[in-house]
Design a protein around this motif. Structure first.
Motif, PDB file in Angstrom:
ATOM      1  N   LEU A   1      -8.773  12.886  26.249  1.00 59.39           N
ATOM      2  CA  LEU A   1      -9.955  12.129  26.655  1.00 59.39           C
ATOM      3  C   LEU A   1     -11.213  12.980  26.523  1.00 59.39           C
ATOM      4  O   LEU A   1     -12.273  12.494  26.116  1.00 59.39           O
ATOM      5  N   ALA A   2     -11.099  14.271  26.834  1.00 54.32           N
ATOM      6  CA  ALA A   2     -12.268  15.138  26.770  1.00 54.32           C
ATOM      7  C   ALA A   2     -12.763  15.318  25.347  1.00 54.32           C
ATOM      8  O   ALA A   2     -13.888  15.755  25.134  1.00 54.32           O
ATOM      9  N   LEU A   3     -11.903  15.006  24.386  1.00 54.59           N
ATOM     10  CA  LEU A   3     -12.353  15.094  22.999  1.00 54.59           C
ATOM     11  C   LEU A   3     -12.989  13.793  22.538  1.00 54.59           C
ATOM     12  O   LEU A   3     -13.355  13.638  21.377  1.00 54.59           O
ATOM     13  N   GLY A   4     -13.096  12.843  23.440  1.00 55.96           N
ATOM     14  CA  GLY A   4     -13.719  11.584  23.081  1.00 55.96           C
ATOM     15  C   GLY A   4     -12.733  10.548  22.576  1.00 55.96           C
ATOM     16  O   GLY A   4     -13.136   9.547  21.995  1.00 55.96           O
ATOM     17  N   ALA A   5     -11.439  10.813  22.765  1.00 51.23           N
ATOM     18  CA  ALA A   5     -10.466   9.793  22.396  1.00 51.23           C
ATOM     19  C   ALA A   5     -10.523   8.696  23.447  1.00 51.23           C
ATOM     20  O   ALA A   5     -10.720   8.973  24.622  1.00 51.23           O
ATOM     21  N   ASN A   6     -10.362   7.458  23.017  1.00 49.79           N
ATOM     22  CA  ASN A   6     -10.331   6.401  24.019  1.00 49.79           C
ATOM     23  C   ASN A   6      -8.917   6.310  24.581  1.00 49.79           C
ATOM     24  O   ASN A   6      -7.992   6.908  24.027  1.00 49.79           O
ATOM     25  N   PRO A   7      -8.755   5.594  25.679  1.00 54.62           N
ATOM     26  CA  PRO A   7      -7.428   5.585  26.324  1.00 54.62           C
ATOM     27  C   PRO A   7      -6.313   5.166  25.361  1.00 54.62           C
ATOM     28  O   PRO A   7      -5.231   5.742  25.380  1.00 54.62           O
ATOM     29  N   TRP A   8      -6.597   4.181  24.521  1.00 51.57           N
ATOM     30  CA  TRP A   8      -5.546   3.718  23.632  1.00 51.57           C
ATOM     31  C   TRP A   8      -5.153   4.805  22.635  1.00 51.57           C
ATOM     32  O   TRP A   8      -3.961   5.031  22.388  1.00 51.57           O
ATOM     33  N   GLN A   9      -6.158   5.479  22.074  1.00 46.43           N
ATOM     34  CA  GLN A   9      -5.832   6.575  21.155  1.00 46.43           C
ATOM     35  C   GLN A   9      -5.034   7.652  21.877  1.00 46.43           C
ATOM     36  O   GLN A   9      -4.085   8.217  21.327  1.00 46.43           O
TER      37      GLN A   9
ATOM     38  N   PRO B   1     -11.144  15.511  15.253  1.00 40.87           N
ATOM     39  CA  PRO B   1     -11.709  14.920  14.034  1.00 40.87           C
ATOM     40  C   PRO B   1     -10.945  13.679  13.577  1.00 40.87           C
ATOM     41  O   PRO B   1     -11.548  12.693  13.147  1.00 40.87           O
ATOM     42  N   ARG B   2      -9.635  13.708  13.694  1.00 43.27           N
ATOM     43  CA  ARG B   2      -8.853  12.530  13.288  1.00 43.27           C
ATOM     44  C   ARG B   2      -9.208  11.322  14.133  1.00 43.27           C
ATOM     45  O   ARG B   2      -9.433  10.229  13.615  1.00 43.27           O
ATOM     46  N   ILE B   3      -9.258  11.542  15.435  1.00 37.30           N
ATOM     47  CA  ILE B   3      -9.639  10.463  16.351  1.00 37.30           C
ATOM     48  C   ILE B   3     -10.971   9.849  15.935  1.00 37.30           C
ATOM     49  O   ILE B   3     -11.169   8.637  15.978  1.00 37.30           O
ATOM     50  N   HIS B   4     -11.877  10.725  15.535  1.00 34.93           N
ATOM     51  CA  HIS B   4     -13.210  10.230  15.221  1.00 34.93           C
ATOM     52  C   HIS B   4     -13.354   9.876  13.753  1.00 34.93           C
ATOM     53  O   HIS B   4     -14.463   9.764  13.247  1.00 34.93           O
ATOM     54  N   GLY B   5     -12.241   9.733  13.076  1.00 35.34           N
ATOM     55  CA  GLY B   5     -12.292   9.087  11.772  1.00 35.34           C
ATOM     56  C   GLY B   5     -12.198   9.974  10.544  1.00 35.34           C
ATOM     57  O   GLY B   5     -12.232   9.452   9.430  1.00 35.34           O
ATOM     58  N   THR B   6     -12.095  11.279  10.705  1.00 34.24           N
ATOM     59  CA  THR B   6     -11.934  12.110   9.515  1.00 34.24           C
ATOM     60  C   THR B   6     -10.490  12.018   9.045  1.00 34.24           C
ATOM     61  O   THR B   6      -9.567  12.298   9.803  1.00 34.24           O
ATOM     62  N   LYS B   7     -10.327  11.600   7.781  1.00 35.94           N
ATOM     63  CA  LYS B   7      -8.963  11.412   7.303  1.00 35.94           C
ATOM     64  C   LYS B   7      -8.622  12.370   6.178  1.00 35.94           C
ATOM     65  O   LYS B   7      -7.481  12.755   6.006  1.00 35.94           O
ATOM     66  N   LYS B   8      -9.635  12.734   5.402  1.00 33.64           N
ATOM     67  CA  LYS B   8      -9.354  13.534   4.204  1.00 33.64           C
ATOM     68  C   LYS B   8      -8.741  14.885   4.563  1.00 33.64           C
ATOM     69  O   LYS B   8      -9.271  15.626   5.373  1.00 33.64           O
ATOM     70  N   LYS B   9      -7.620  15.171   3.896  1.00 29.80           N
ATOM     71  CA  LYS B   9      -6.893  16.416   4.177  1.00 29.80           C
ATOM     72  C   LYS B   9      -7.794  17.644   3.974  1.00 29.80           C
ATOM     73  O   LYS B   9      -7.847  18.530   4.831  1.00 29.80           O
ATOM     74  N   SER B  10      -8.527  17.657   2.868  1.00 33.41           N
ATOM     75  CA  SER B  10      -9.311  18.860   2.559  1.00 33.41           C
ATOM     76  C   SER B  10     -10.395  19.067   3.616  1.00 33.41           C
ATOM     77  O   SER B  10     -10.657  20.178   4.060  1.00 33.41           O
ATOM     78  N   GLU B  11     -10.986  17.947   4.023  1.00 31.44           N
ATOM     79  CA  GLU B  11     -12.028  18.022   5.042  1.00 31.44           C
ATOM     80  C   GLU B  11     -11.449  18.557   6.360  1.00 31.44           C
ATOM     81  O   GLU B  11     -12.013  19.453   6.991  1.00 31.44           O
ATOM     82  N   LEU B  12     -10.279  18.000   6.731  1.00 33.02           N
ATOM     83  CA  LEU B  12      -9.626  18.457   7.955  1.00 33.02           C
ATOM     84  C   LEU B  12      -9.288  19.944   7.856  1.00 33.02           C
ATOM     85  O   LEU B  12      -9.522  20.712   8.792  1.00 33.02           O
TER      86      LEU B  12
END
Ligand SMILES: Nc1ncnc2c1ncn2[C@@H]1O[C@H](COP(=O)(O)OP(=O)(O)OP(=O)(O)O)[C@@H](O)[C@H]1O
Ligand SMILES: Nc1ncnc2c1ncn2[C@@H]1O[C@H](COP(=O)(O)OP(=O)(O)OP(=O)(O)O)[C@@H](O)[C@H]1O
Ligand SMILES: [Mg+2]
Ligand SMILES: [Mg+2]
Lengths: 287, 301, 301, 248, 248
Positions: free
Chosen positions: A177-185, D106-117
């Motif tokens: 959660l502290a990383l900004g993940a929502n509860p579902w994630q 980063p994954r949670i926030h939408g970064t998907k590209k392997k190289s970027e990760l």
């Protein structure tokens, strides 16, 4: 070192050893019983297992009898019941453990679930008959049977899944959660993987129950004698335990042996079905 | 405008999933309602012929004789007896093997033994029924010759064995989830394995252990075929586990698979019996909830 | 030419049979042969009890009901009150008319332990003395002077079974009137085991189970009164009607509307054909005299 | 930038923060000091609303970041927390591989590209002074790391989502002096881009890294000013007692 | 008193301790220092055989305490651990009340009398500098304490069984300076009766409390001598680099 202290520790170590043996003994009770059962069943039934046993339908001649219809019936039944049970069961557990506030609704749901665990399987049969067969007009079909089974075994997986969700330490949720993940994630990526071993145990236990139940299927209307393989969700069907039950009730000794052969196949199916879950569980538990 | 107020789309997983999950959770409520409705509807017809008072206080259950008697007490007693004796078998043995597997057994033993025990949960109950009748009962008769062919004890033992995996597997999972650090803390002051298990791990895993007990006992209360085959169909007021008895479930299956006419009072009695059973499990669960809320220890921190 | 009709390979469709587990082996055997001759027809046979079979027939879920008793009719033809209708009335309420076909005999057999050499024949009166309601018979010596002063252990089917209904009517004179303190099981194999393991026991169940276990049990010869000769249950004595009063008929039922389906009609014709009689004997039931089948076939026209 | 106004916080009945008000300017480093149990962690958690997780918590007062009150009803806490990162007092890596731990955010926030990760993971691990020790086996489970390594992993994980504010709850208490120094250097660097709040028991550390320091006692903010002032010339006697070690 | 001879320790394939030999005299305080991951905790755990718990561990060499090799097969590890107490890097209280946490050890070792337990609990909590904060509610769950309070509780728990040797793995890393000071004072006091080994990242702490100091690097013991020598006049260049912060 003071002498009495040493004696005390020795005494504690002794009780540890004694209890160790008792705990081992407890474990052996289950294993030995299973062993006895298996020996009896295999001694009785193994002579009847052959390729023909799988390719033939039931017959009035024991030697021509096979379990084809029941085998495929159970296979279908499990293919429908397993994912339904898993999805509904785990979803319910997640809702109760991760989302539900301590409201009357969640308490009510919880009471319902543990209560349902004690409802006898025949009553689920009556339920399936009334709701799925009659009300939804699905007939005495595979889907009616599978839905009934799903309801029957749901409480086990829900309770198991809830307990293992509960055991996931909060600091893992916090980190996500502290990383900004929502509860579902957070649930999907952190909590569920951690809880997976327990959830899989629940699945194993509930599907084990589903594969061995007879009464509700009979009440829902699965027939004992069917000489075809189901070809759709709405087909008539029979299942392994029904076939076994039917054979076991016959007067002829040889049908009793067929029943034993059927049990062997059922247990192999069960093991095969559980294998994936067991392997996954071991994998998750190791990490 | 508050920069942190970014509206979530209605379809974002975070907003949709709780509702979907709630939807799934409601299935259990619907199931309960349906069961209660079905049982109640027919029970009402039944109770128009048999008085509720007589039903719950009557000491004779002879519903299928020419002069039927509908006193459900003997059946309740039978169910209580089976549940009691099977829990005497299953709770200690199940918990014992859970402790063995989680605290004593080497990893390899655990990964092999646990699935083996779980097979016990998948053996069809008629197999258990015959096992009770043809294996356990003869042994009991050797030990105590007065044991009847059908008896509550043999059925209880086997029901107990059947629910062992439920208790051992689920308890073991709960115990495995207790953090290592807690065990280390206990070992470091000189605890034996036994003390770690009993004084630290079991209390910390209590919630899961109680849940497994409740599931196991519920299964024992609702178990049908083993009891019908091995404990007999003899409703009577007896506290002797070596005699034949009848449980609520055995009666339901006896009638529902029998030749009785549907809709007759005798037939409808199974719904009244079903409602009774439902009330019993409800009571049991409320009790369990109460107990576990009293003893629960959280270690989520 | 009923047999030529039924071997018409052009038939198709599904026939569902369900009901008594006593009739099940017969229907299964018939279905198996019928399908071998008519590959387009699928026949399923269930065994959810006579009551269950009728219920499904009434609900229109099956075409044929196996029954170990006749369909329940209102007593004296007086219509029952609402909610308590008999099977016949329920069927008629659906605009259906049942058709009943007696198809085999089942001889209810009294059995004793192999070691028991004294009670090999009994009169109906003696049986009644033993089995009647509130019977005071405890020991064999209470039945006939000279028999050992040993307790009789009684075994019999569950009270929900058609066998129980028939036996009580035939021996005690009133259906369902019986002593209650005997060991019951719905599973005849279990009764076989019980009598086999108990030297001073007496039990009763379907003939097929005795026939299959002849080497383990002794059948009691029954005589109507002291004047007549004792008759042993056997295929011949049951078929000829000499085994009295314990041989009963088994039935299959269908409805007028179901019979409109050609495959159902063909199936029932086959059921009453001479071929079928062999199948009936094969599964250790006993076929009826030829006239009965001819009457059935006439009804089918 | 972060403005705390008359903040009160209760754990059930227990009054854990009492009327705290302070302003934390952008791109500054603020240290919270005070004896154990005085409410430092509690206050820190109010800044990214991690206290939401504790059911008994009640909050009065406001916290605004860039003028936006983060306690308004419709605030998107995920967005808030992405921008206000946090490192906890105890290392809490996920039971996943080192790589997956860092890539989680980063994954949670939408970064998907392997190289970027890959890039983000490497950069974050380098920033957290862990790269050299783990670059050989990024697939290894985070639980196989030593306590200090785990804590640095958690810092890397927080950095990976590129926050604006970084909250650190005794981030170096489990670290050896070298790693500590590296982290302190890192904090100094991050200051160029980020606003940092750090809880520490280490006076030297507070002195070394922070621009201003707040001293707490029993839930009250006793004193808050320039770090130099706090350490050399505090107004309150209790502050002086504490920083000179004469307290208690 | 504690004599470590050519000790090698492997985690599976990984060689975590390399040929370590050292002698720790009775009633002395020894500090282990070194960068994160160098094996300090690992070595500490070999002294009360807590490594037994980790399945992959293999050990070569001997550790003798009072002349008794603790790695002989018939050693009574419960007794060993009672005599060699341990406080962990991360606080790990039991999910029980404060009282039950402290009373746990005495209880399993046979103390049953309530009054006796009460005394032990109070004394241990006082020694661990926690008494004043918790005396009001000893029945409260240990999980309701702050991180620092929890760690002091764990110290109290270890003291309650009255050990001869006390192993402490960064016992003050989660503590505020005041508690730290108290613990350090406590350590100094305990020295009169106990042999103490402490892992610390805090050079000042090592300097303040310990009699001798061992410096580790990558599983090797680089240098071991009087604390003063290590800090003022080390033999090895790497030690000097490390203690002066010039390392890495
Ligand atoms: N979840 C909680 N429920 C109830 N009380 C709590 C909770 N968390 C903390 N407290 C109490 O609030 C007070 C402040 O706790 P906090 O964790 O903020 O202290 P801290 O200053 O961070 O201490 P430390 O330096 O030991 O970490 C303490 O008295 C603590 O016991
Ligand atoms: N259970 C384990 N399995 C495998 N490797 C381990 C295990 N525990 C520690 N290690 C490894 O052994 C080495 C020494 O670890 P140890 O925990 O002793 O370090 P430390 O000196 O205490 O470090 P820190 O100051 O970070 O606590 C590290 O490289 C670590 O990754
Ligand atoms: Mg804190
Ligand atoms: Mg360490």
């Amino acid at each position: 070192m003071k002498n009495f202290e040493l004696q005390h520790i020795q005494r504690r170590k002794r009780s540890n050893r004694i209890m160790h043996i008792l705990f081992l003994f407890s474990t052996m009770i289950g294993i030995v019983t299973l062993g006895i059962l298996l020996v009896q069943i295999i001694a009785k039934g193994s002579g009847w297992i052959s390729l023909d046993f799988f390719t033939h339908f039931s017959s009035r001649f024991p030697e021509k009898s096979g379990i084809k219809a029941a085998f495929f019936g159970t296979l279908w039944l499990m293919l429908i019941t397993a994912p339904l049970t898993f999805i509904i069961g785990v979803s319910t557990a997640i809702y109760l453990e991760e989302y539900a506030k301590n409201t009357w609704l969640s308490r009510f749901i919880q009471t319902n679930i543990s209560n349902l665990a004690g409802v006898p399987s025949v009553v689920y049969g009556l339920l399936g008959l009334t709701i799925f067969v009659r009300l939804f007009d699905l007939g005495r079909s595979l889907i009616s049977g599978a839905l009934t089974m799903t309801l029957l075994v749901l409480p086990v997986i829900i309770v198991a899944a809830r307990e293992s969700l509960k055991a996931v330490p909060n600091h893992q949720r916090n980190a996500s959660l502290a990383l900004g993940a929502n509860p579902w994630q957070t649930i999907l990526r952190v909590v569920l993987p951690s809880a997976m071993p327990g959830i899989l145990t629940g699945s194993i236990l509930s599907l084990s129950r589903a594969i061995g139940e007879t009464a509700p299927l009979i009440v829902v209307g699965a027939a004992s004698y069917i000489a075809f393989v189901p070809n759709s969700l709405f087909s008539d069907f029979t299942a392994m335990p029904i076939q076994i039950y039917s054979w076991a009730g016959r007067p002829e000794e040889s049908f009793g042996q067929l029943a034993a052969a059927g049990i062997i196949v059922l247990l192999i199916m069960l093991l095969g079905m559980n294998l994936i879950a067991i392997m996954l569980r071991n994998k998750y538990q190791r990490s | 405008m508050n920069a942190f107020k970014r509206k979530k789309n209605w379809y974002s997983s975070d907003r949709v999933m709780p509702k979907v999950l709630l939807g799934f959770s409601l299935i259990s409520i619907l199931t309960t309602f349906a069961i209660v409705f079905i049982l109640l509807k027919e029970s009402i017809t039944f109770f128009s012929s048999v008085s509720v008072y007589d039903f719950f206080t009557g000491l004779k259950w002879e519903p299928l004789f020419a002069e039927p008697k509908f006193g459900v007490v003997p059946l309740i007693l039978g169910t209580v007896m089976i549940t009691f004796f099977s829990s005497i078998v299953a709770l200690p043995v199940g918990l014992g093997s859970a402790i063995y597997l989680s605290e004593y057994a080497p990893d390899r033993v655990r990964t092999i033994v646990k699935p083996i025990l779980e097979i016990l949960a998948g053996i069809p109950t008629i197999v258990y029924g015959f096992f009770a009748l043809t294996f356990v009962t003869p042994i009991l008769q050797k030990i105590i010759p007065s044991t009847e062919v059908f008896n509550a004890l043999s059925a209880s033992i086997v029901v107990g064995i059947m629910i062992i995996p439920m208790i051992s597997s689920l308890s073991e999972d709960a115990m495995m989830a207790v953090p290592r650090a807690l065990r280390n803390g206990a070992y470091a002051v000189g605890s034996t394995k036994l003390e770690v298990a009993i004084k630290v791990v079991v209390p910390a895993a209590l919630s899961g252990i109680i849940a497994s007990f409740v599931l196991g006992l519920s299964r024992a209360v609702g178990e049908t075929m083993i009891v019908a085959l091995a404990a007999g169909l003899q409703p009577r007021i007896s506290f002797n586990p070596l005699e034949s008895i009848e449980t609520l479930t055995a009666y339901i299956v006896q009638v529902s698979a029998g030749d009785i006419q549907y809709g007759s009072v005798e037939y409808l009695s199974i719904y009244a019996v079903g409602i009774t059973l439902f009330a019993i499990t409800l009571g049991m669960n409320l009790l369990a909830n109460y107990i576990s809320s009293k003893f629960r220890e959280d270690y989520g921190g | 030419g009923s047999s030529s009709d039924s071997s018409n390979g052009s038939l198709s469709g599904t026939i569902r049979v369900d009901g008594s587990s006593t009739v099940f082996p017969i229907s299964q055997a018939i279905a198996e042969e019928f399908m071998a001759k008519n590959s387009g027809v699928q026949v399923t046979v269930g065994e959810s009890g006579t009551g269950g079979g009728f219920k499904k027939l009434i609900a229109g879920e099956i075409e044929i009901a196996d029954a170990s008793r006749e369909i329940k009719k209102p007593k004296d033809g007086i219509a029952s009150e609402a909610g308590k209708e008999t099977e016949l009335e329920l069927l008629q309420a659906k605009g259906e008319e049942p058709l009943s076909f007696p198809i085999a005999f089942d001889g209810i057999t009294l059995v004793i332990n192999k070691k028991n050499t004294f009670a090999t024949e009994m009169t109906v009166d003696e049986l009644k003395k033993i089995w009647q309601k509130d019977s005071t018979v405890k020991n064999w010596s209470d039945v006939r002077a000279g028999w050992p002063n040993e307790e009789i252990k009684l075994y019999g089917p569950g009270t929900a079974s058609g066998t129980f209904d028939f036996f009580t009517k035939a021996i005690n004179g009133v259906e369902k009137e019986s002593r209650a303190d005997y060991t019951q099981s719905e599973d005849d194999n279990v009764l076989v085991k019980g009598v086999q393991g108990d030297e001073f026991s007496l039990g009763y169940f379907g003939f097929a189970y005795y026939e299959e276990n002849k080497d383990k049990l002794t059948a009691v010869k029954v005589k109507l009164d002291d004047a007549t000769a004792a008759v042993e249950p056997s295929i011949d004595s049951i078929k000829s009607g000499a085994y009295k009063p314990l041989s009963r008929k088994l039935f299959v039922y269908t409805t007028k509307n179901a019979l409109k389906k050609p495959e159902v009609k063909a199936f029932l014709q086959y059921y009453n054909s001479p071929d079928a009689q062999k199948l009936i004997d094969f599964v250790k039931s006993i076929h009826l005299p030829a006239e009965d089948y001819e009457a059935n076939l006439k009804l089918l026209q | 930038m972060i403005d705390i106004q008359s903040l009160d916080l209760f754990y059930g009945e227990f009054h854990a923060l009492k009327n705290v008000s302070m302003f934390l300017p952008e791109k500054s480093i603020t240290a919270f000091i005070g004896p154990s149990g005085c409410g430092k962690s509690t206050l820190l958690r109010t800044l990214n609303r991690m206290n939401d997780m504790i059911k008994t918590v009640k909050i009065k007062g406001t916290v605004t970041i860039h003028g936006n009150n983060i306690y308004e009803p419709e605030v998107n806490v995920e967005l808030l927390r992405k921008r206000v990162g946090m490192v906890f007092q105890q290392p809490n890596p996920f039971p996943k591989s080192i790589y997956d731990n860092v890539a989680y955010g980063p994954r949670i926030h939408g970064t998907k590209k392997k190289s970027e990760l890959d890039d983000i993971v490497e950069k974050s691990l380098r920033d957290a002074a862990l790269w050299d020790e783990v670059k050989g086996d990024l697939k290894k489970s985070a639980y196989g790391l030593s306590g200090g390594q785990q804590q640095r992993l958690c810092i890397a994980r927080a950095l990976a989502v590129n926050p604006e504010v970084l909250l650190m709850d005794e981030p170096t208490s489990a670290l050896d002096p070298i790693s500590t120094l590296k982290i302190e250097e890192l904090i100094q660097q991050l200051k160029e881009k980020y606003t940092i709040v750090i809880v520490t028991h280490n006076m030297q550390q507070a002195g070394r890294v922070s621009d201003q320091t707040a001293f707490f006692l029993n839930g009250e903010m006793v004193e808050f000013s320039e770090t130099d002032t706090i350490f050399s010339n505090p107004v309150d006697q209790r502050t002086e007692d504490y920083v000179t070690g004469r307290f208690g």
